[in-house]
Design a protein around this motif. Structure first.
Motif, mmCIF file in Angstrom:
data_model
loop_
_atom_site.group_PDB
_atom_site.id
_atom_site.type_symbol
_atom_site.label_atom_id
_atom_site.label_comp_id
_atom_site.label_asym_id
_atom_site.label_seq_id
_atom_site.Cartn_x
_atom_site.Cartn_y
_atom_site.Cartn_z
ATOM 1 N N ALA A 129 8.309 21.614 72.240
ATOM 2 C CA ALA A 129 8.342 20.173 71.989
ATOM 3 C C ALA A 129 7.591 19.363 73.031
ATOM 4 C CB ALA A 129 9.797 19.696 71.920
ATOM 5 N N ALA A 130 7.658 19.806 74.296
ATOM 6 C CA ALA A 130 7.142 18.954 75.368
ATOM 7 C C ALA A 130 6.271 19.690 76.384
ATOM 8 C CB ALA A 130 8.313 18.283 76.095
ATOM 9 N N GLY A 131 5.966 20.966 76.125
ATOM 10 C CA GLY A 131 5.082 21.684 77.034
ATOM 11 C C GLY A 131 5.737 22.179 78.311
ATOM 12 N N LEU A 132 7.061 22.310 78.311
ATOM 13 C CA LEU A 132 7.755 22.807 79.495
ATOM 14 C C LEU A 132 7.248 24.198 79.860
ATOM 15 C CD1 LEU A 132 10.183 22.384 81.530
ATOM 16 C CD2 LEU A 132 11.527 23.742 79.910
ATOM 17 N N ARG A 133 6.958 24.399 81.136
ATOM 18 C CA ARG A 133 6.597 25.724 81.645
ATOM 19 C C ARG A 133 7.822 26.272 82.378
ATOM 20 N NH1 ARG A 133 2.644 25.490 85.470
ATOM 21 N NH2 ARG A 133 2.997 23.279 85.825
ATOM 22 N N HIS A 134 8.224 27.480 82.012
ATOM 23 C CA HIS A 134 9.529 27.940 82.490
ATOM 24 C C HIS A 134 9.615 29.446 82.496
ATOM 25 C CE1 HIS A 134 10.976 29.271 78.482
ATOM 26 N NE2 HIS A 134 10.093 28.379 78.044
ATOM 27 N N THR A 135 10.613 29.946 83.184
ATOM 28 C CA THR A 135 11.023 31.334 83.082
ATOM 29 C C THR A 135 12.498 31.416 83.451
ATOM 30 O OG1 THR A 135 10.445 33.625 83.631
ATOM 31 C CG2 THR A 135 10.525 32.056 85.460
ATOM 32 N N SER A 136 13.171 32.446 82.927
ATOM 33 C CA SER A 136 14.596 32.642 83.189
ATOM 34 C C SER A 136 14.810 33.997 83.845
ATOM 35 C CB SER A 136 15.402 32.579 81.875
ATOM 36 O OG SER A 136 15.299 31.299 81.283
ATOM 37 N N LEU A 137 15.691 34.023 84.831
ATOM 38 C CA LEU A 137 15.986 35.245 85.574
ATOM 39 C C LEU A 137 17.396 35.702 85.232
ATOM 40 C CD1 LEU A 137 14.519 34.214 89.047
ATOM 41 C CD2 LEU A 137 13.347 35.271 87.108
ATOM 42 N N ARG A 138 17.502 36.899 84.663
ATOM 43 C CA ARG A 138 18.807 37.461 84.299
ATOM 44 C C ARG A 138 19.194 38.522 85.322
ATOM 45 N NH1 ARG A 138 17.501 38.737 77.937
ATOM 46 N NH2 ARG A 138 17.656 36.598 77.119
ATOM 47 N N TYR A 139 20.432 38.453 85.798
ATOM 48 C CA TYR A 139 20.885 39.431 86.782
ATOM 49 C C TYR A 139 22.389 39.633 86.662
ATOM 50 C CZ TYR A 139 21.409 34.907 89.158
ATOM 51 O OH TYR A 139 21.704 33.603 89.455
ATOM 52 N N PHE A 140 22.889 40.691 87.302
ATOM 53 C CA PHE A 140 24.297 41.058 87.198
ATOM 54 C C PHE A 140 25.065 40.585 88.440
ATOM 55 C CE2 PHE A 140 22.273 43.927 84.212
ATOM 56 C CZ PHE A 140 23.168 43.976 83.155
ATOM 57 N N ASN A 141 25.365 41.483 89.345
ATOM 58 C CA ASN A 141 26.244 41.181 90.479
ATOM 59 C C ASN A 141 25.440 40.921 91.744
ATOM 60 O OD1 ASN A 141 28.936 41.981 89.103
ATOM 61 N ND2 ASN A 141 27.624 43.757 88.784
ATOM 62 N N VAL A 142 25.638 39.754 92.322
ATOM 63 C CA VAL A 142 24.903 39.344 93.514
ATOM 64 C C VAL A 142 25.839 39.444 94.719
ATOM 65 C CG1 VAL A 142 23.540 37.519 94.571
ATOM 66 C CG2 VAL A 142 23.567 37.773 92.085
ATOM 67 N N VAL A 143 25.386 40.115 95.771
ATOM 68 C CA VAL A 143 26.261 40.387 96.909
ATOM 69 C C VAL A 143 25.498 40.201 98.220
ATOM 70 C CG1 VAL A 143 27.680 41.988 95.577
ATOM 71 C CG2 VAL A 143 25.716 42.855 96.867
ATOM 72 N N GLY A 144 26.245 40.294 99.317
ATOM 73 C CA GLY A 144 25.649 40.244 100.646
ATOM 74 C C GLY A 144 25.352 38.839 101.115
ATOM 75 N N SER A 145 24.774 38.744 102.298
ATOM 76 C CA SER A 145 24.374 37.464 102.883
ATOM 77 C C SER A 145 23.102 37.670 103.694
ATOM 78 C CB SER A 145 25.477 36.904 103.793
ATOM 79 O OG SER A 145 26.607 36.517 103.045
ATOM 80 N N ALA A 146 22.200 36.706 103.611
ATOM 81 C CA ALA A 146 20.981 36.760 104.407
ATOM 82 C C ALA A 146 21.242 36.302 105.829
ATOM 83 C CB ALA A 146 19.893 35.900 103.772
ATOM 84 N N THR A 147 22.275 35.495 105.991
ATOM 85 C CA THR A 147 22.689 34.984 107.290
ATOM 86 C C THR A 147 24.188 34.756 107.230
ATOM 87 O OG1 THR A 147 22.473 33.129 108.851
ATOM 88 C CG2 THR A 147 22.100 32.649 106.530
ATOM 89 N N PRO A 148 24.917 35.006 108.312
ATOM 90 C CA PRO A 148 26.379 34.877 108.261
ATOM 91 C C PRO A 148 26.880 33.481 107.919
ATOM 92 C CG PRO A 148 25.704 36.125 110.194
ATOM 93 C CD PRO A 148 24.452 35.561 109.593
ATOM 94 N N GLU A 149 26.017 32.477 108.037
ATOM 95 C CA GLU A 149 26.440 31.114 107.732
ATOM 96 C C GLU A 149 26.583 30.870 106.233
ATOM 97 O OE1 GLU A 149 23.980 31.775 110.028
ATOM 98 O OE2 GLU A 149 25.480 31.491 111.609
ATOM 99 N N LEU A 150 26.002 31.747 105.423
ATOM 100 C CA LEU A 150 26.059 31.604 103.966
ATOM 101 C C LEU A 150 26.798 32.794 103.392
ATOM 102 C CD1 LEU A 150 22.346 30.543 103.260
ATOM 103 C CD2 LEU A 150 24.314 29.066 103.700
ATOM 104 N N TYR A 151 27.888 32.537 102.702
ATOM 105 C CA TYR A 151 28.730 33.641 102.235
ATOM 106 C C TYR A 151 29.317 33.306 100.866
ATOM 107 C CZ TYR A 151 31.927 30.378 104.517
ATOM 108 O OH TYR A 151 32.585 29.234 104.914
ATOM 109 N N ASP A 152 29.759 34.352 100.178
ATOM 110 C CA ASP A 152 30.309 34.223 98.830
ATOM 111 C C ASP A 152 31.781 33.836 98.926
ATOM 112 O OD1 ASP A 152 30.954 34.386 96.170
ATOM 113 O OD2 ASP A 152 30.282 36.452 95.899
ATOM 114 N N THR A 153 32.127 32.701 98.355
ATOM 115 C CA THR A 153 33.518 32.234 98.388
ATOM 116 C C THR A 153 34.199 32.349 97.029
ATOM 117 O OG1 THR A 153 32.833 29.944 97.955
ATOM 118 C CG2 THR A 153 33.029 30.609 100.266
ATOM 119 N N SER A 154 33.589 33.081 96.103
ATOM 120 C CA SER A 154 34.149 33.198 94.758
ATOM 121 C C SER A 154 35.510 33.889 94.781
ATOM 122 C CB SER A 154 33.203 33.992 93.859
ATOM 123 O OG SER A 154 33.847 34.348 92.649
ATOM 124 N N PRO A 155 36.467 33.365 94.021
ATOM 125 C CA PRO A 155 37.755 34.042 93.911
ATOM 126 C C PRO A 155 37.745 35.179 92.899
ATOM 127 C CG PRO A 155 37.797 32.022 92.621
ATOM 128 C CD PRO A 155 36.451 32.066 93.295
#
Length: 322
Positions: free
Chosen positions: A158-184
């Motif tokens: 409809a409008a010429g959007l340029r896009h892509t979608s990334l599908r993934y499963f389980n994301v884990v770990g941290s690149a730096t200790p200041e950023l962490y997964d808080t999911s329950p």
């Protein structure tokens, strides 16, 4: 000129922002802080608190910060909970995405990287999921992500959007200790919190038709995931042709038992997980190929399971000490 990261104060979103900052690509964050954390946003990154359901705020943010592209991660992300809260899930993930696209079109922003999900596949009856594997989501969450992909495809026509979608499963770990997964709900933070509290984690079923009897899944490091979001954004900005959908998979997967064993080794906490009955609907194995993403986006897994566990444990320990 900047890229907008919706949901940029969340666990994954904050890692995406970090990747943009390290690459020297200007970035701005929009996040309602429903599950995000303001301290995850770097002090020198513009932060707008609000929801993508607020069209006026979205438009103002796009214009004020001269946004040229969007990495869209904001939304309701809990597949299991979505079964009991379908209306919230569709509001956040479908109506929110439609509102974002409407405002992007209104101000002429035509590039979008969508953080989708392998939940769009449901329970595929194949050893290795590829982008041609039929989609058959089994939760409102998975359905909402698939509808999001449809919205993008329709906006392209409809409008010429340029896009892509990334599908993934389980994301884990941290690149730096200041950023962490808080999911329950996610396996790594749940297990690590239980161990930190002196409690014993459990395995749901050990009689599956897999090498050790436990479920096998893709687990990918959040830093590798963030790098691929950045690569997709740069590819769109450079005008390179991309597939509509990419799987970010490991190609082989790891089992729940392997994860528990590695957690015990890395943390030094000697434990034997309790074996509970299977959970209804848990397939024995879901593993995806990442070949297309490797070809076009440089996708690769630079962290092994031990590195994933070690970085997650360090971040959890740092968070507990705060």
């Amino acid at each position: 000129m900047a890229w907008l990261v919706t949901g940029g104060a969340g666990y994954i979103g904050a890692h995406v922002v970090r990747a943009f900052v390290q690459a020297g690509t200007p970035v701005v964050v929009l996040d309602a802080l429903t599950s995000g954390h303001p301290q995850f946003v770097p002090a020198d990154v513009p932060f707008v608190r609000g929801t993508i359901l607020d069209g006026d705020l979205v438009r103002h943010t796009l214009v004020e910060h001269e946004v040229t592209g969007v990495v869209h991660l904001a939304g309701f992300k809990y597949a299991g909970v979505s079964v009991t809260r379908p209306l919230l899930t569709y509001q956040q993930n479908v109506t929110g995405t439609a509102t974002l696209l409407e405002q992007m079109q209104a101000v002429g922003v035509d590039q979008l990287v969508f953080s989708s999900s392998a939940a769009t596949y449901g329970t595929p009856d194949v050893d290795l999921v590829t982008e041609s594997t039929p989609t058959s989501p089994e939760s409102p969450y998975g359905e909402s992500k698939l509808i999001g992909e449809w919205l993008l495809a329709d906006q392209e026509k409809a409008a010429g959007l340029r896009h892509t979608s990334l599908r993934y499963f389980n994301v884990v770990g941290s690149a730096t200790p200041e950023l962490y997964d808080t999911s329950p709900h996610n396996l790594f933070p749940v297990v690590l919190r239980l161990l930190a509290e002196g409690r014993t984690p459990q395995i749901n079923g050990d009689d599956y038709p897999t090498p050790d009897g436990t479920c096998v899944r893709d687990y990918i490091h959040v830093e590798d995931l963030a790098a691929t979001h950045l690569a997709a954004a740069h590819a769109l900005a450079d005008g390179r042709p991309l597939e509509r959908v990419y799987n970010l998979g490991s190609g082989d997967g790891v089992s729940v038992r392997q994860i528990m064993t590695t957690i015990a080794e890395v943390t030094g906490l000697d434990f034997e997980p309790v074996v509970a009955p299977r959970r209804s609907g848990d397939p024995a194995r879901i593993v995806a190929s990442g070949e297309l993403a490797a070809r076009d986006l440089g996708w690769r897994m630079t962290h092994d399971l031990r590195s994933m566990v070690a970085s997650a444990w360090e971040a959890q320990q740092r968070a507990a000490a705060r």
